[in-house]
Scaffold this active site. Structure first.
Site, PDB file in Angstrom:
ATOM      1  N   ARG A 219       0.887  -1.558   0.136  1.00  0.00           N
ATOM      2  CA  ARG A 219      -0.053   0.119   0.278  1.00  0.00           C
ATOM      3  C   ARG A 219       0.755   1.176   0.031  1.00  0.00           C
ATOM      4  NH1 ARG A 219      -5.677  -1.340   1.711  1.00  0.00           N
ATOM      5  NH2 ARG A 219      -5.326  -3.751   0.885  1.00  0.00           N
ATOM      6  N   GLU A 221       0.768   4.469   0.880  1.00  0.00           N
ATOM      7  CA  GLU A 221       0.221   4.978   1.605  1.00  0.00           C
ATOM      8  C   GLU A 221       1.507   6.075   2.454  1.00  0.00           C
ATOM      9  OE1 GLU A 221      -2.052   2.166   3.988  1.00  0.00           O
ATOM     10  OE2 GLU A 221      -3.947   2.287   2.824  1.00  0.00           O
ATOM     11  N   ARG A 227      -0.098   2.427  13.237  1.00  0.00           N
ATOM     12  CA  ARG A 227      -0.859   0.806  12.800  1.00  0.00           C
ATOM     13  C   ARG A 227      -1.236   1.009  11.258  1.00  0.00           C
ATOM     14  NH1 ARG A 227      -6.883   3.002  14.544  1.00  0.00           N
ATOM     15  NH2 ARG A 227      -7.589   1.849  12.587  1.00  0.00           N
ATOM     16  N   HIS A 228      -0.274   1.424  10.900  1.00  0.00           N
ATOM     17  CA  HIS A 228       0.359   1.527   9.369  1.00  0.00           C
ATOM     18  C   HIS A 228       1.477   0.845   9.177  1.00  0.00           C
ATOM     19  CE1 HIS A 228      -3.396   3.686   9.824  1.00  0.00           C
ATOM     20  NE2 HIS A 228      -4.238   2.756   7.999  1.00  0.00           N
ATOM     21  N   GLU A 371      -9.520  -1.888  13.525  1.00  0.00           N
ATOM     22  CA  GLU A 371     -10.000  -2.837  12.187  1.00  0.00           C
ATOM     23  C   GLU A 371      -8.797  -3.894  12.007  1.00  0.00           C
ATOM     24  OE1 GLU A 371      -9.824  -2.861   8.233  1.00  0.00           O
ATOM     25  OE2 GLU A 371     -10.137  -1.344   8.920  1.00  0.00           O
ATOM     26  N   SER A 374     -10.986  -6.531   6.735  1.00  0.00           N
ATOM     27  CA  SER A 374     -12.058  -6.086   6.139  1.00  0.00           C
ATOM     28  C   SER A 374     -12.492  -7.806   5.210  1.00  0.00           C
ATOM     29  CB  SER A 374     -11.798  -4.845   5.311  1.00  0.00           C
ATOM     30  OG  SER A 374     -12.462  -4.005   4.133  1.00  0.00           O
ATOM     31  N   ARG A 422      -1.076  -6.442  11.843  1.00  0.00           N
ATOM     32  CA  ARG A 422      -2.125  -5.749  13.329  1.00  0.00           C
ATOM     33  C   ARG A 422      -2.539  -6.944  14.581  1.00  0.00           C
ATOM     34  NH1 ARG A 422      -5.968  -1.408  10.941  1.00  0.00           N
ATOM     35  NH2 ARG A 422      -4.900  -0.578   9.859  1.00  0.00           N
TER      36      ARG A 422
END
Length: 448
Positions: A219, A221, A227-228, A371, A374, A422
């Site tokens: 990703r 991002e 958390r990423h 989370e 998903s 996570r």
């Protein structure tokens, strides 16, 4: 009181014929002669008596001798000696050294003191020297737990009739669209690193009906949060011939139960070392629609949620509510709006079977305030899929490698993905997800 041992010698031929004993097995050899192989975790010299803390794959133990020429920390060594109960030694036993050999001497001191990392080393420094810091007891405990999570993931799904697949990590388009794609030059053509195996695992439902994959995803991002990660291990599941997303959640409920049982059986020492507790997985994890969840955290906690999803604080508060009211560390948040879900999410249906334009059969799973999953039901009808692709303003021609299979009898299907790091971090109380991966890749880190 420790008795003074004999001066050690290089291990004799007879000593080398001894089978290797692990440090965790010393309680089975009280009074017996054993042979240990491991690393110099720590060392000290007290008045001519040397203390060596030896670390192997199973833990640490204290070895004591005299006349030892101890090498630098992290050197690999061999110790032959006699096991003796000692209440102050790690694990309650120490080894009186009789014979000693340096297998591979460190040529310089490590860049940080591994036994003292947790309280006197900057966290960023621990990542800078990850090739050494990952040897620490707490660091490897987290990775051991993650390995057992993956083992349980494989085992449970195979027992449920799933087939493992392997999908491309160099792709021509993103599975979820958006700008969070790493671009690369593929022999003069534009290509990307896969942000998810989603489209491929859906295609493979038409082959095996039930499939899973354990592989990294990427990703692009730019945020740098606790958390990423930009590369993480994704545990992906997809299953066919479902009725709706409830079948998917039921499967995940059983999977989580199996994972926690595996950790209970194999990682009690790691949880104790890290001061963590295993959660109980309810027989039926509670569910709450997203709109009701937003209303609940506003009315009960006074936290107003903006946007189209739950923000991190809302996730924390919602988890707190279910922990307090139902004793569950887990909660499914269901019925996500289409604006918060990718194009392949199956819409909720009206009573007459027509698709709703506002809600989907997508869900998230929250665990202890964050989370970790998903998932949901996917679109399987070709006409509905093409309508959705156009509604999301995507180019239908660019999606033909994926969409064509839906002309050929795809069954109702759904699935989910768990971020391994996570889940590991939340289970063990690790504040930053980077420390739940051996060699993390984040916004600023490409090495080691």
């Amino acid at each position: 009181m420790t008795t003074e041992p004999q001066s050690p010698q290089v291990p004799s031929v007879s000593a080398l014929t001894l089978p290797r004993t692990l440090t965790r097995q010393l309680n089975q050899h009280d009074g017996q002669r054993v042979r240990l192989l491991g690393f110099v975790h720590a060392r000290r010299d007290l008045g001519g008596v040397q203390f060596l803390v030896l670390r192997d794959v199973s833990g640490i133990t204290q070895c004591v001798g005299s006349g030892l020429h101890l090498p630098l920390p992290e050197s690999s060594v061999e110790v032959v000696g006699r096991v003796k109960a000692h209440p102050k030694a790690p694990g309650g036993y120490e080894v009186q050294v009789e014979e000693f050999r340096v297998i591979s001497a460190a040529v310089e001191a490590p860049p940080l003191e591994i036994p003292k990392m947790e309280w006197n080393v900057n966290p960023e420094t621990m990542l800078d020297y990850r090739y050494v810091s990952v040897r620490g007891l707490r660091e490897r405990a987290a990775l051991k737990v993650q390995g057992e999570i993956v083992y349980a993931f494989h085992t449970y799904l195979r027992e449920q009739g799933f087939t493992e697949i392997s999908t491309p990590k160099i792709v021509s388009a993103g599975a979820e669209g958006g700008a969070n794609l790493f671009k690369l030059d593929y022999f003069g053509e534009q290509a990307y690193l896969a942000q998810s195996p989603q489209l491929y695992k859906q295609i493979m439902v038409g082959v095996f009906e039930r499939v899973y994959e354990v592989a990294p995803v990427y990703r692009a991002e730019e945020h740098a949060t606790s958390r990423h990660l930009n590369e993480y291990l994704s545990l992906d599941v997809e299953m066919g011939f479902i009725h709706d997303e409830e079948d998917v959640m039921t499967l995940q409920n059983g999977l989580l139960t199996a994972i926690m049982q595996r950790l209970k059986d194999t990682c009690a020492a790691e949880f104790e070392l890290l001061g963590a507790t295993l959660p109980d997985v309810p027989a039926h994890i509670p569910r709450i629609p997203l709109l009701e969840a937003r209303q609940l955290v506003t009315e009960k906690f006074g936290h107003v949620v903006g946007g189209k999803d739950l923000d991190p604080e809302a996730e924390r508060l919602l988890s707190q509510h279910f922990a307090e009211t139902q004793g569950s560390d887990f909660v499914f948040v269901t019925k996500y709006p289409r604006a918060a879900r990718p194009f392949y999410a199956h819409p909720e249906l009206e009573t007459d079977g027509t698709p709703r334009t506002d809600l989907t059969r997508g869900y998230d799973l929250l665990f202890r305030g964050i989370e970790i999953t998903s998932g949901g039901q996917r679109i399987h009808d070709y006409a509905m899929l093409m309508d959705s692709i156009r509604a999301y303003k995507m180019n239908p021609e660019a999606m033909t490698g994926y969409s064509e299979v839906f002309k050929h009898g795809m069954p109702p299907h759904g699935g989910f993905a768990i971020g391994a790091e996570r889940l590991t971090a939340k289970l063990l109380g690790i504040a930053n997800v980077r420390y739940a991966r051996a060699f993390p890749r984040d916004r600023h880190r490409l090495t080691p």
